[in-house]
Scaffold this motif. Structure first.
Motif, PDB file in Angstrom:
ATOM      1  N   GLY A   1       0.836  -1.203   0.000  1.00 15.20           N
ATOM      2  CA  GLY A   1       0.000   0.000   0.000  1.00 15.20           C
ATOM      3  C   GLY A   1       0.873   1.256   0.000  1.00 15.20           C
ATOM      4  O   GLY A   1       1.926   1.309   0.642  1.00 15.20           O
ATOM      5  N   SER A   2       0.424   2.288  -0.738  1.00 16.56           N
ATOM      6  CA  SER A   2       1.238   3.490  -0.905  1.00 16.56           C
ATOM      7  C   SER A   2       1.480   4.215   0.420  1.00 16.56           C
ATOM      8  O   SER A   2       2.449   4.958   0.547  1.00 16.56           O
ATOM      9  CB  SER A   2       0.551   4.442  -1.893  1.00 16.56           C
ATOM     10  N   TRP A   3       0.623   4.014   1.404  1.00 14.73           N
ATOM     11  CA  TRP A   3       0.787   4.705   2.688  1.00 14.73           C
ATOM     12  C   TRP A   3       1.830   4.047   3.590  1.00 14.73           C
ATOM     13  O   TRP A   3       2.228   4.629   4.608  1.00 14.73           O
ATOM     14  CB  TRP A   3      -0.559   4.765   3.421  1.00 14.73           C
ATOM     15  N   ILE A   4       2.248   2.827   3.226  1.00 12.67           N
ATOM     16  CA  ILE A   4       3.182   2.077   4.072  1.00 12.67           C
ATOM     17  C   ILE A   4       4.522   2.810   4.207  1.00 12.67           C
ATOM     18  O   ILE A   4       5.076   2.953   5.307  1.00 12.67           O
ATOM     19  CB  ILE A   4       3.425   0.664   3.499  1.00 12.67           C
ATOM     20  N   LEU A   5       5.078   3.270   3.096  1.00 11.60           N
ATOM     21  CA  LEU A   5       6.424   3.859   3.122  1.00 11.60           C
ATOM     22  C   LEU A   5       6.493   5.140   3.966  1.00 11.60           C
ATOM     23  O   LEU A   5       7.391   5.255   4.818  1.00 11.60           O
ATOM     24  CB  LEU A   5       6.900   4.123   1.687  1.00 11.60           C
TER      25      LEU A   5
ATOM     26  N   ILE B   1       8.376   9.457   1.975  1.00 11.34           N
ATOM     27  CA  ILE B   1       7.698  10.084   0.833  1.00 11.34           C
ATOM     28  C   ILE B   1       8.580  10.005  -0.407  1.00 11.34           C
ATOM     29  O   ILE B   1       8.093   9.724  -1.520  1.00 11.34           O
ATOM     30  CB  ILE B   1       7.334  11.544   1.169  1.00 11.34           C
ATOM     31  N   ILE B   2       9.881  10.254  -0.218  1.00  9.64           N
ATOM     32  CA  ILE B   2      10.815  10.154  -1.351  1.00  9.64           C
ATOM     33  C   ILE B   2      10.821   8.726  -1.887  1.00  9.64           C
ATOM     34  O   ILE B   2      10.804   8.497  -3.110  1.00  9.64           O
ATOM     35  CB  ILE B   2      12.232  10.585  -0.913  1.00  9.64           C
ATOM     36  N   GLN B   3      10.828   7.747  -0.969  1.00  4.99           N
ATOM     37  CA  GLN B   3      10.779   6.338  -1.387  1.00  4.99           C
ATOM     38  C   GLN B   3       9.496   6.054  -2.170  1.00  4.99           C
ATOM     39  O   GLN B   3       9.510   5.338  -3.170  1.00  4.99           O
ATOM     40  CB  GLN B   3      10.837   5.429  -0.156  1.00  4.99           C
ATOM     41  N   LEU B   4       8.405   6.635  -1.676  1.00  3.82           N
ATOM     42  CA  LEU B   4       7.115   6.409  -2.328  1.00  3.82           C
ATOM     43  C   LEU B   4       7.147   6.856  -3.780  1.00  3.82           C
ATOM     44  O   LEU B   4       6.754   6.113  -4.691  1.00  3.82           O
ATOM     45  CB  LEU B   4       6.025   7.162  -1.556  1.00  3.82           C
ATOM     46  N   PHE B   5       7.648   8.080  -4.023  1.00  3.50           N
ATOM     47  CA  PHE B   5       7.682   8.588  -5.390  1.00  3.50           C
ATOM     48  C   PHE B   5       8.721   7.864  -6.236  1.00  3.50           C
ATOM     49  O   PHE B   5       8.570   7.748  -7.449  1.00  3.50           O
ATOM     50  CB  PHE B   5       7.948  10.102  -5.376  1.00  3.50           C
ATOM     51  N   THR B   6       9.777   7.378  -5.575  1.00  7.30           N
ATOM     52  CA  THR B   6      10.798   6.636  -6.321  1.00  7.30           C
ATOM     53  C   THR B   6      10.259   5.285  -6.780  1.00  7.30           C
ATOM     54  O   THR B   6      10.418   4.879  -7.938  1.00  7.30           O
ATOM     55  CB  THR B   6      12.045   6.421  -5.439  1.00  7.30           C
ATOM     56  N   VAL B   7       9.609   4.589  -5.842  1.00  5.44           N
ATOM     57  CA  VAL B   7       9.092   3.248  -6.155  1.00  5.44           C
ATOM     58  C   VAL B   7       7.954   3.306  -7.166  1.00  5.44           C
ATOM     59  O   VAL B   7       7.868   2.493  -8.085  1.00  5.44           O
ATOM     60  CB  VAL B   7       8.609   2.562  -4.854  1.00  5.44           C
ATOM     61  N   PHE B   8       7.069   4.300  -7.012  1.00  4.50           N
ATOM     62  CA  PHE B   8       5.900   4.383  -7.871  1.00  4.50           C
ATOM     63  C   PHE B   8       6.055   5.412  -8.978  1.00  4.50           C
ATOM     64  O   PHE B   8       5.086   5.979  -9.476  1.00  4.50           O
ATOM     65  CB  PHE B   8       4.657   4.732  -7.037  1.00  4.50           C
TER      66      PHE B   8
ATOM     67  N   SER C   1       8.851   3.091 -13.330  1.00  9.88           N
ATOM     68  CA  SER C   1       8.969   1.847 -12.574  1.00  9.88           C
ATOM     69  C   SER C   1       8.054   0.799 -13.147  1.00  9.88           C
ATOM     70  O   SER C   1       7.019   1.083 -13.747  1.00  9.88           O
ATOM     71  CB  SER C   1       8.624   2.111 -11.106  1.00  9.88           C
ATOM     72  N   ASN C   2       8.420  -0.454 -12.983  1.00 10.42           N
ATOM     73  CA  ASN C   2       7.606  -1.571 -13.424  1.00 10.42           C
ATOM     74  C   ASN C   2       6.477  -1.866 -12.449  1.00 10.42           C
ATOM     75  O   ASN C   2       5.590  -2.661 -12.731  1.00 10.42           O
ATOM     76  CB  ASN C   2       8.452  -2.825 -13.620  1.00 10.42           C
ATOM     77  N   CYS C   3       6.559  -1.233 -11.274  1.00 14.15           N
ATOM     78  CA  CYS C   3       5.546  -1.489 -10.260  1.00 14.15           C
ATOM     79  C   CYS C   3       4.265  -0.776 -10.642  1.00 14.15           C
ATOM     80  O   CYS C   3       4.290   0.289 -11.259  1.00 14.15           O
ATOM     81  CB  CYS C   3       6.008  -1.000  -8.891  1.00 14.15           C
ATOM     82  N   PRO C   4       3.139  -1.292 -10.253  1.00  8.18           N
ATOM     83  CA  PRO C   4       1.876  -0.626 -10.531  1.00  8.18           C
ATOM     84  C   PRO C   4       1.768   0.674  -9.772  1.00  8.18           C
ATOM     85  O   PRO C   4       2.390   0.852  -8.744  1.00  8.18           O
ATOM     86  CB  PRO C   4       0.828  -1.641 -10.063  1.00  8.18           C
ATOM     87  N   ALA C   5       0.976   1.585 -10.259  1.00  8.08           N
ATOM     88  CA  ALA C   5       0.782   2.890  -9.627  1.00  8.08           C
ATOM     89  C   ALA C   5       0.003   2.718  -8.335  1.00  8.08           C
ATOM     90  O   ALA C   5      -0.713   1.725  -8.149  1.00  8.08           O
ATOM     91  CB  ALA C   5       0.004   3.806 -10.569  1.00  8.08           C
ATOM     92  N   PRO C   6       0.105   3.697  -7.430  1.00  8.78           N
ATOM     93  CA  PRO C   6      -0.586   3.607  -6.157  1.00  8.78           C
ATOM     94  C   PRO C   6      -2.084   3.376  -6.317  1.00  8.78           C
ATOM     95  O   PRO C   6      -2.688   2.671  -5.514  1.00  8.78           O
ATOM     96  CB  PRO C   6      -0.293   4.962  -5.505  1.00  8.78           C
ATOM     97  N   SER C   7      -2.715   3.968  -7.369  1.00  6.79           N
ATOM     98  CA  SER C   7      -4.154   3.838  -7.547  1.00  6.79           C
ATOM     99  C   SER C   7      -4.552   2.398  -7.842  1.00  6.79           C
ATOM    100  O   SER C   7      -5.641   1.959  -7.535  1.00  6.79           O
ATOM    101  CB  SER C   7      -4.639   4.767  -8.656  1.00  6.79           C
ATOM    102  N   ASP C   8      -3.613   1.633  -8.537  1.00  2.60           N
ATOM    103  CA  ASP C   8      -3.902   0.248  -8.881  1.00  2.60           C
ATOM    104  C   ASP C   8      -3.820  -0.649  -7.657  1.00  2.60           C
ATOM    105  O   ASP C   8      -4.272  -1.790  -7.691  1.00  2.60           O
ATOM    106  CB  ASP C   8      -2.930  -0.251  -9.941  1.00  2.60           C
ATOM    107  N   ARG C   9      -3.176  -0.144  -6.618  1.00  2.39           N
ATOM    108  CA  ARG C   9      -3.020  -0.976  -5.415  1.00  2.39           C
ATOM    109  C   ARG C   9      -4.207  -0.773  -4.487  1.00  2.39           C
ATOM    110  O   ARG C   9      -4.296  -1.432  -3.496  1.00  2.39           O
ATOM    111  CB  ARG C   9      -1.716  -0.590  -4.709  1.00  2.39           C
TER     112      ARG C   9
END
Length: 334
Positions: A128-132, A315-322, A326-334
């Protein structure tokens, strides 16, 4: 201090001082007579003054010892020294808590790594995007909180199997006591500072009143043999005025040669060893108060700074990961 020893180390300075004062007074009150006075008579007067000065200084120092709290406020002296020289406070805490400050700096690596491993496990199962941001906030908060706890707790030694656990700072009581005593005696509690506190501090009036009282007694003894001659030459009133003037000059000028007692005073008081030994004998609760006040008032601030920085990193990690690349799905898809 031994009053007799104090008188002995001040001997040369007092001899020169009395020679100067007698010459000043002689030229002021009876210049013609004084100029014609044979040198051996003048020298004899200085010798008499010198002999009387031993008793004067011994009695004066004994009186100071009996009323030391009336002439020296040690707490006020140390507080003023720290107020007037704020970097001095930093120096004391930085030298005494050097290893503890270093531990706090490094604790972000040690504890941050451990908490990061927990975050990694959680992230493996739920992204979940709020985890980081939340994890960053909690890690930053917990890292500084735990670092402070490790430094000062447990207060008393606790046996865990074959290990003894105690706060890191408390384990260094012997080492810190040596550092604290050395820094304080070099920067605050040295002989010159003690005398300056006596001569210029809030209790200086008591000191000079005591010195003047002893100076008057000393003057009486010093010129007692010359009284008939002096009264005949000056008259009773003028003679009394001269005695007062001599006593005043002694009380004003004696502090100017007090530096001759510094070396003896430092040796006799042995302040550094005394402070070190007393500090090493403190209970853990008492010893904690040496360094903990440097943190205590701002502990919450220190912990919250760590938490806010952790949140920003999250927050920086969040924007970096998503990020878009990135190959990871966007926060909205999660």
């Amino acid at each position: 201090l031994e009053p007799e020893k104090f008188s002995e180390v001040m001997e040369d300075g007092v001899l020169l001082l009395m020679d100067e004062i007698l010459d000043e007074v002689g030229m002021e009150y009876m210049p013609d007579v004084w100029r014609k006075l044979p040198q051996d008579v003048r020298d004899e007067m200085v010798v008499v003054a010198h002999q009387a000065s031993d008793e004067f200084l011994t009695a004066f120092m004994t009186d100071m010892q009996k009323h030391v709290d009336d002439v020296l406020d040690m707490k006020q002296m140390t507080v003023n020294a720290c107020i007037q020289n704020k970097p001095l406070i930093n120096k004391i805490f930085q030298e005494c808590g050097d290893k503890e400050f270093r531990f706090i700096r490094l604790s972000g690596f040690y504890f941050g790594f451990l908490f990061g491993c927990v975050q990694m496990v959680i992230w493996f199962f739920y992204t979940g995007s709020w985890i980081l941001p939340l994890a960053g906030f909690l890690v930053g908060w917990a890292t500084n909180w735990l670092a402070l706890k490790v430094i000062f707790r447990p207060l008393n030694p606790v046996k865990v199997g074959c290990f003894t656990i105690q706060g890191l700072f408390l384990l260094r009581q012997k080492e810190v006591s040596e550092t604290f005593a050395r820094v304080n005696c070099v920067e605050i509690l040295h002989s010159e500072a003690v005398w300056q506190a006596i001569l210029t501090g809030p209790l200086q009036k008591n000191f000079f009143a005591m010195l003047r009282a002893h100076s008057i007694v000393f003057t009486e003894k010093m010129i007692g043999g010359l009284k008939p001659f002096a009264v005949a030459a000056l008259g009773g009133a003028r003679f009394a005025e001269m005695k007062e003037d001599i006593a005043t000059k002694i009380s004003e000028k004696l502090p100017t040669i007090i530096d001759q007692s510094y070396a003896y005073m430092t040796e006799a008081l042995d302040m550094e060893n005394t402070i070190r030994e007393k500090m090493q004998g403190l209970s853990p609760a008492e010893f904690e108060g040496v360094l903990h006040p440097a943190f205590e008032e701002d502990e919450i601030t220190l912990i919250m700074v760590g938490a806010i920085l952790g949140l920003l990193v999250g927050i920086i990690q969040l924007f970096t990961v998503f990020s878009g690349g990135s190959n990871c799905p966007a926060p909205s898809d999660r």
